[in-house]
Design a protein around this motif. Structure first.
Motif, PDB file in Angstrom:
ATOM      1  N   ILE A 339       3.826  -1.618  13.141  1.00 27.79           N
ATOM      2  CA  ILE A 339       4.072  -1.690  12.237  1.00 27.79           C
ATOM      3  C   ILE A 339       3.875  -2.141  10.771  1.00 27.79           C
ATOM      4  CG2 ILE A 339       6.382  -2.562  13.982  1.00 27.79           C
ATOM      5  CD1 ILE A 339       5.652  -5.523  13.728  1.00 27.79           C
ATOM      6  N   GLY A 340       2.179  -2.463  10.573  1.00 29.81           N
ATOM      7  CA  GLY A 340       1.395  -1.975  10.002  1.00 29.81           C
ATOM      8  C   GLY A 340       1.595  -3.766   9.703  1.00 29.81           C
ATOM      9  N   GLU A 341       2.339  -4.666   8.965  1.00 23.62           N
ATOM     10  CA  GLU A 341       1.808  -5.663   8.251  1.00 23.62           C
ATOM     11  C   GLU A 341       1.005  -7.118   8.836  1.00 23.62           C
ATOM     12  OE1 GLU A 341       5.674  -7.363  10.656  1.00 23.62           O
ATOM     13  OE2 GLU A 341       6.976  -6.450   9.554  1.00 23.62           O
ATOM     14  N   ASN A 342       0.225  -6.190   8.294  1.00 23.68           N
ATOM     15  CA  ASN A 342      -0.814  -6.635   7.851  1.00 23.68           C
ATOM     16  C   ASN A 342      -1.107  -7.223   5.941  1.00 23.68           C
ATOM     17  OD1 ASN A 342      -3.294  -6.255  10.598  1.00 23.68           O
ATOM     18  ND2 ASN A 342      -2.389  -3.969   9.849  1.00 23.68           N
ATOM     19  N   VAL A 343      -2.052  -9.088   6.311  1.00 23.03           N
ATOM     20  CA  VAL A 343      -1.735  -9.560   5.216  1.00 23.03           C
ATOM     21  C   VAL A 343      -3.535  -9.329   4.004  1.00 23.03           C
ATOM     22  CG1 VAL A 343      -1.021 -11.496   3.911  1.00 23.03           C
ATOM     23  CG2 VAL A 343       0.365 -10.377   5.567  1.00 23.03           C
ATOM     24  N   PHE A 344      -3.291  -9.442   3.015  1.00 23.00           N
ATOM     25  CA  PHE A 344      -4.512  -9.483   2.108  1.00 23.00           C
ATOM     26  C   PHE A 344      -4.412 -10.029   0.735  1.00 23.00           C
ATOM     27  CE2 PHE A 344      -4.348  -5.330   4.652  1.00 23.00           C
ATOM     28  CZ  PHE A 344      -5.789  -4.886   5.156  1.00 23.00           C
ATOM     29  N   SER A 345      -5.642 -11.124   0.836  1.00 22.63           N
ATOM     30  CA  SER A 345      -5.426 -11.388  -0.141  1.00 22.63           C
ATOM     31  C   SER A 345      -6.891 -12.387  -0.494  1.00 22.63           C
ATOM     32  CB  SER A 345      -4.354 -13.013   0.466  1.00 22.63           C
ATOM     33  OG  SER A 345      -4.630 -13.655  -1.069  1.00 22.63           O
ATOM     34  N   GLN A 346      -7.036 -12.298  -1.702  1.00 25.58           N
ATOM     35  CA  GLN A 346      -8.217 -12.693  -2.240  1.00 25.58           C
ATOM     36  C   GLN A 346      -9.930 -12.120  -1.381  1.00 25.58           C
ATOM     37  OE1 GLN A 346      -7.630 -16.367  -2.832  1.00 25.58           O
ATOM     38  NE2 GLN A 346      -6.750 -16.256  -4.762  1.00 25.58           N
ATOM     39  N   ASN A 347      -9.863 -11.162  -1.005  1.00 28.79           N
ATOM     40  CA  ASN A 347     -11.340 -10.340  -0.378  1.00 28.79           C
ATOM     41  C   ASN A 347     -11.967  -9.667  -1.331  1.00 28.79           C
ATOM     42  OD1 ASN A 347     -10.690 -10.684   1.983  1.00 28.79           O
ATOM     43  ND2 ASN A 347      -8.698  -9.556   1.917  1.00 28.79           N
ATOM     44  N   GLY A 348     -13.041  -9.632  -1.466  1.00 27.71           N
ATOM     45  CA  GLY A 348     -13.515  -9.015  -2.948  1.00 27.71           C
ATOM     46  C   GLY A 348     -14.836 -10.096  -3.120  1.00 27.71           C
ATOM     47  N   ASN A 349     -15.580  -9.156  -4.046  1.00 32.67           N
ATOM     48  CA  ASN A 349     -16.840  -9.830  -4.098  1.00 32.67           C
ATOM     49  C   ASN A 349     -17.483  -9.069  -5.846  1.00 32.67           C
ATOM     50  OD1 ASN A 349     -19.150  -6.576  -3.691  1.00 32.67           O
ATOM     51  ND2 ASN A 349     -17.532  -7.235  -2.194  1.00 32.67           N
ATOM     52  N   GLY A 350     -18.239  -9.033  -6.522  1.00 32.93           N
ATOM     53  CA  GLY A 350     -18.684  -9.089  -8.064  1.00 32.93           C
ATOM     54  C   GLY A 350     -17.376  -9.124  -8.918  1.00 32.93           C
ATOM     55  N   GLY A 351     -16.820  -9.560  -8.436  1.00 26.75           N
ATOM     56  CA  GLY A 351     -15.174  -9.986  -9.485  1.00 26.75           C
ATOM     57  C   GLY A 351     -14.177  -9.029  -9.285  1.00 26.75           C
ATOM     58  N   VAL A 352     -14.651  -8.125  -8.016  1.00 29.03           N
ATOM     59  CA  VAL A 352     -13.954  -7.053  -7.492  1.00 29.03           C
ATOM     60  C   VAL A 352     -12.549  -6.994  -6.631  1.00 29.03           C
ATOM     61  CG1 VAL A 352     -13.219  -4.487  -7.583  1.00 29.03           C
ATOM     62  CG2 VAL A 352     -14.844  -5.229  -8.839  1.00 29.03           C
ATOM     63  N   THR A 353     -11.632  -6.787  -6.290  1.00 24.07           N
ATOM     64  CA  THR A 353     -11.332  -7.394  -5.304  1.00 24.07           C
ATOM     65  C   THR A 353     -11.187  -6.027  -4.241  1.00 24.07           C
ATOM     66  OG1 THR A 353      -9.574  -8.550  -6.244  1.00 24.07           O
ATOM     67  CG2 THR A 353      -8.933  -7.325  -4.547  1.00 24.07           C
ATOM     68  N   ASN A 359     -15.569   3.098   3.913  1.00 24.87           N
ATOM     69  CA  ASN A 359     -16.773   4.395   3.240  1.00 24.87           C
ATOM     70  C   ASN A 359     -16.988   5.197   4.454  1.00 24.87           C
ATOM     71  OD1 ASN A 359     -19.303   5.092   2.157  1.00 24.87           O
ATOM     72  ND2 ASN A 359     -19.909   3.648   3.069  1.00 24.87           N
ATOM     73  N   THR A 360     -15.860   6.221   5.085  1.00 23.20           N
ATOM     74  CA  THR A 360     -15.825   7.614   5.790  1.00 23.20           C
ATOM     75  C   THR A 360     -14.926   8.197   5.330  1.00 23.20           C
ATOM     76  OG1 THR A 360     -14.126   7.656   7.172  1.00 23.20           O
ATOM     77  CG2 THR A 360     -15.553   5.869   7.751  1.00 23.20           C
ATOM     78  N   ASP A 361     -15.895   9.751   6.096  1.00 20.81           N
ATOM     79  CA  ASP A 361     -14.683  11.298   5.265  1.00 20.81           C
ATOM     80  C   ASP A 361     -13.309  10.911   7.013  1.00 20.81           C
ATOM     81  OD1 ASP A 361     -15.819  12.054   7.791  1.00 20.81           O
ATOM     82  OD2 ASP A 361     -16.617  13.262   7.145  1.00 20.81           O
ATOM     83  N   ASN A 362     -13.192  10.192   7.359  1.00 17.46           N
ATOM     84  CA  ASN A 362     -11.861   9.878   7.889  1.00 17.46           C
ATOM     85  C   ASN A 362     -10.320   9.621   7.074  1.00 17.46           C
ATOM     86  OD1 ASN A 362     -13.341  11.399  10.431  1.00 17.46           O
ATOM     87  ND2 ASN A 362     -13.979   8.803  11.125  1.00 17.46           N
ATOM     88  N   ALA A 363      -9.544  10.048   7.783  1.00 14.24           N
ATOM     89  CA  ALA A 363      -8.426   9.965   6.091  1.00 14.24           C
ATOM     90  C   ALA A 363      -7.459   9.063   7.550  1.00 14.24           C
ATOM     91  CB  ALA A 363      -7.544  10.888   6.794  1.00 14.24           C
ATOM     92  N   PHE A 364      -6.365   8.418   7.178  1.00  8.42           N
ATOM     93  CA  PHE A 364      -5.804   7.266   8.025  1.00  8.42           C
ATOM     94  C   PHE A 364      -5.218   6.754   7.598  1.00  8.42           C
ATOM     95  CE2 PHE A 364      -9.010   4.595   6.926  1.00  8.42           C
ATOM     96  CZ  PHE A 364      -8.830   3.349   6.442  1.00  8.42           C
ATOM     97  N   MET A 365      -4.060   5.957   8.884  1.00 15.10           N
ATOM     98  CA  MET A 365      -2.565   5.796   7.716  1.00 15.10           C
ATOM     99  C   MET A 365      -2.895   4.362   7.540  1.00 15.10           C
ATOM    100  SD  MET A 365      -1.108   8.217   8.151  1.00 15.10           S
ATOM    101  CE  MET A 365       0.746   8.052   7.915  1.00 15.10           C
ATOM    102  N   ALA A 366      -2.103   3.824   6.871  1.00 15.45           N
ATOM    103  CA  ALA A 366      -2.387   2.541   6.927  1.00 15.45           C
ATOM    104  C   ALA A 366      -0.868   1.898   6.129  1.00 15.45           C
ATOM    105  CB  ALA A 366      -3.162   1.981   5.260  1.00 15.45           C
ATOM    106  N   MET A 367       0.298   2.166   6.519  1.00 14.73           N
ATOM    107  CA  MET A 367       1.599   2.286   5.790  1.00 14.73           C
ATOM    108  C   MET A 367       1.790   0.540   6.443  1.00 14.73           C
ATOM    109  SD  MET A 367       3.915   5.279   6.726  1.00 14.73           S
ATOM    110  CE  MET A 367       3.171   7.370   5.897  1.00 14.73           C
ATOM    111  N   HIS A 368       3.033  -0.098   5.422  1.00 17.26           N
ATOM    112  CA  HIS A 368       3.783  -1.322   5.685  1.00 17.26           C
ATOM    113  C   HIS A 368       2.207  -2.950   5.629  1.00 17.26           C
ATOM    114  CE1 HIS A 368       6.616   1.321   6.669  1.00 17.26           C
ATOM    115  NE2 HIS A 368       6.578   1.901   7.676  1.00 17.26           N
ATOM    116  N   ASN A 369       2.044  -2.405   5.202  1.00 22.04           N
ATOM    117  CA  ASN A 369       1.418  -3.698   4.764  1.00 22.04           C
ATOM    118  C   ASN A 369       1.321  -4.268   3.224  1.00 22.04           C
ATOM    119  OD1 ASN A 369      -1.085  -3.229   6.876  1.00 22.04           O
ATOM    120  ND2 ASN A 369      -1.357  -1.291   5.842  1.00 22.04           N
ATOM    121  N   CYS A 370       0.837  -5.550   3.197  1.00 25.53           N
ATOM    122  CA  CYS A 370       1.481  -6.645   1.738  1.00 25.53           C
ATOM    123  C   CYS A 370      -0.489  -6.714   1.341  1.00 25.53           C
ATOM    124  CB  CYS A 370       1.458  -7.634   1.980  1.00 25.53           C
ATOM    125  SG  CYS A 370       1.786  -8.687   0.319  1.00 25.53           S
ATOM    126  N   TRP A 371      -0.786  -5.528   0.557  1.00 24.98           N
ATOM    127  CA  TRP A 371      -1.994  -5.617  -0.355  1.00 24.98           C
ATOM    128  C   TRP A 371      -2.496  -6.423  -0.780  1.00 24.98           C
ATOM    129  CZ3 TRP A 371      -4.825  -2.449   3.159  1.00 24.98           C
ATOM    130  CH2 TRP A 371      -4.130  -1.461   3.518  1.00 24.98           C
TER     131      TRP A 371
END
Length: 490
Positions: A339-353, A359-371
């Motif tokens: 169901i996803g529902e991972n929550v992300f907040s204020q992860n970052g460095n160098g002024g970028v979130t 950093n791979t060539d693999n595709a994957f699913m990341a639906m239903h998350n709060c980014w």
């Protein structure tokens, strides 16, 4: 006269040699208390009131038992080792194992293969740790503090095989990491409800929980622990599980708090399956160098096949949210099982979130998350802005993150907290009261397998589940809310 002198020197040397060997129980199937050991070898162990003093090595033979069932303090001399081939059972309400001189640590405990170890309600301090070579090991409700590298060098509790039980302990401020296993030892411990803080005072490049390969029949379970770093120890991570020399890893990392370490959770190597669920992973950035670490969750594999499912995690304030390297992969949410529902907040460095960096060539699913928890509700553009993948660098794999979902954050937490499940543990019959939100209960095994679904009504619910003994995850679902509870079946 010369011969007499030589004989005297030989005799004194023999006495010194015997003394240096300490005491070994005779292997006759006898159970020894501390008082019994004082009687058997007063030159090795003495007593004054409830304080016992061990000044030489003690070995409990294979058929013998060392039993402590009354509250005592055992002071242990410098470099003294306790070795158990038989049974070691500490069942009193307050037992203290400490150094005779806190500036001169004892060597520690060595639990040999096939020994039977049960340590309850004890303080273990100023020693050289616990070297656990046995399959049968339980340590519960103990305080393990201020130990150094001694008989155990990889961590204060060093594991080798089987399914050791490490539950309800406080493990803090030891020179070495808290818990570890060797790179080639197949061991699947149950690490539950421990408070772990400030370990690896030596500041070596190791995490506080540092595990290798697991048994093929059972996963390692790291559940409901609090793992707090010391921000001055800039090399020390939170949890790492590695498969670098062959074998397999099967892991459940569930409902932990991982905070203030160099990184949060790292899974490294091939043939890794893991369920990473409902963890709070915050401010793991103590080293402050994004080129060297700082991920909330870090995945790295040299070949394809990594099977990691991450769901319901709260990932905040790290240098990176989730990073993938090599040929690693992850399922962060799909329309089938996660169901996803991972929550992300204020992860970052160098002024970028950076919520997610693929950093791979693999595709994957990341639906239903709060980014972006700070910008609710999220749009597709909001998510795209904090995810690095094929849309940013053409050689990288595509992350499918549509739809995004922050709706599960909008529910009044007090309504969720009012929910009561009792009795717990139970025999399968229990009550679920004060249900104001949820219409369905999904029952999962501890390794993530869906066992059954049950409808719920608003208000009180009487449940009768036919389940084997063990720990189960209850996922409660409503239109705009989700909650996770644990159920223990006796």
């Amino acid at each position: 006269m010369k011969q007499i002198l030589l004989n005297l020197i030989f005799a004194l040397s023999f006495v010194s040699l015997v003394s240096a060997q300490g005491y070994t129980t005779p292997d006759t199937g006898v159970s020894y208390s501390l008082d019994d050991l004082v009687t058997a070898s007063p030159s090795t162990i003495s007593v004054s009131g409830t304080t016992y003093t061990l000044i030489d090595d003690l070995i409990i033979s294979a058929t013998d038992t060392f039993l402590i069932d009354t509250d005592v303090t055992l002071e242990i001399g410098a470099d003294v080792r306790i070795t158990i081939f038989g049974t070691f059972n500490v069942s009193a309400t307050n037992t203290v194992f400490t150094a005779l001189d806190t500036n001169a640590p004892y060597e520690g405990f060595r639990f040999e293969e096939f020994s039977i170890i049960n340590i309850q309600n004890s303080t273990i301090q100023y020693g050289g740790g616990l070297r656990v070579l046995t399959e049968t090991f339980t340590i519960n409700n103990c305080t393990i503090i201020n130990n150094v590298s001694g008989i155990s060098t990889g961590s204060v509790i060093s594991l080798s095989r089987g399914m050791p039980q490490i539950t309800n302990n406080t493990i803090t401020f030891n020179e070495t990491p808290a818990i570890s296993s060797g790179a080639t030892n197949d061991v699947s411990p149950y690490i539950f409800n421990n408070y772990i803080e400030g370990n690896n005072q030596a500041n070596s490049n190791r995490p506080q929980i540092n595990m290798g390969t697991t048994m093929t029949t059972e996963p390692i379970q790291i559940i409901q622990n609090t793992i707090i770093g010391n921000r001055n120890l800039t090399q020390v991570g939170g949890i790492a599980i590695s498969n670098l020399l062959g074998g397999v890893v099967d892991a459940i990392i569930d409902d932990n708090i991982v905070k203030d370490n160099r990184y949060g959770i790292a899974l490294l190597g091939d043939d890794i399956s893991a369920l990473v669920r409902n963890n709070v992973i915050e401010d793991n950035n103590s080293q402050g160098s994004p080129n060297l670490g700082g991920s909330g969750i870090s995945l790295n594999a040299s070949s394809e096949g990594m099977d990691v499912v991450a769901t319901g995690n709260e990932i905040r304030g790290n240098l990176w949210g989730i990073t993938l390297q090599g040929e690693s992969s992850v399922n962060l949410g799909d329309n089938v099982d996660n169901i996803g529902e991972n929550v992300f907040s204020q992860n970052g460095n160098g002024g970028v979130t950076y919520a997610l960096y693929n950093n791979t060539d693999n595709a994957f699913m990341a639906m239903h998350n709060c980014w972006d928890e700070e910008n609710v509700p999220n749009s597709i553009a909001d998510a795209e802005a904090v995810i690095v993948h094929q849309n940013d660098i053409s050689s990288l794999g595509l992350v499918t993150f549509d739809p995004v979902n922050c709706g599960f954050l909008s529910v009044d937490e007090s309504l969720i907290n009012q929910l009561v499940i009792y009795p717990n543990p139970s025999e399968g019959q229990f009550n679920l009261d004060n249900n104001n939100l949820f219409k369905q209960m999904n029952v999962y095994s501890i390794n993530g397998q869906l066992i059954m679904k049950k409808p719920l009504k608003i208000g009180p619910n009487e449940m009768n589940l036919d389940l084997s003994s063990g720990i189960y995850i209850l996922e409660l679902e409503g239109e705009q809310a989700k909650a996770i509870k644990k159920l223990v079946i006796n």
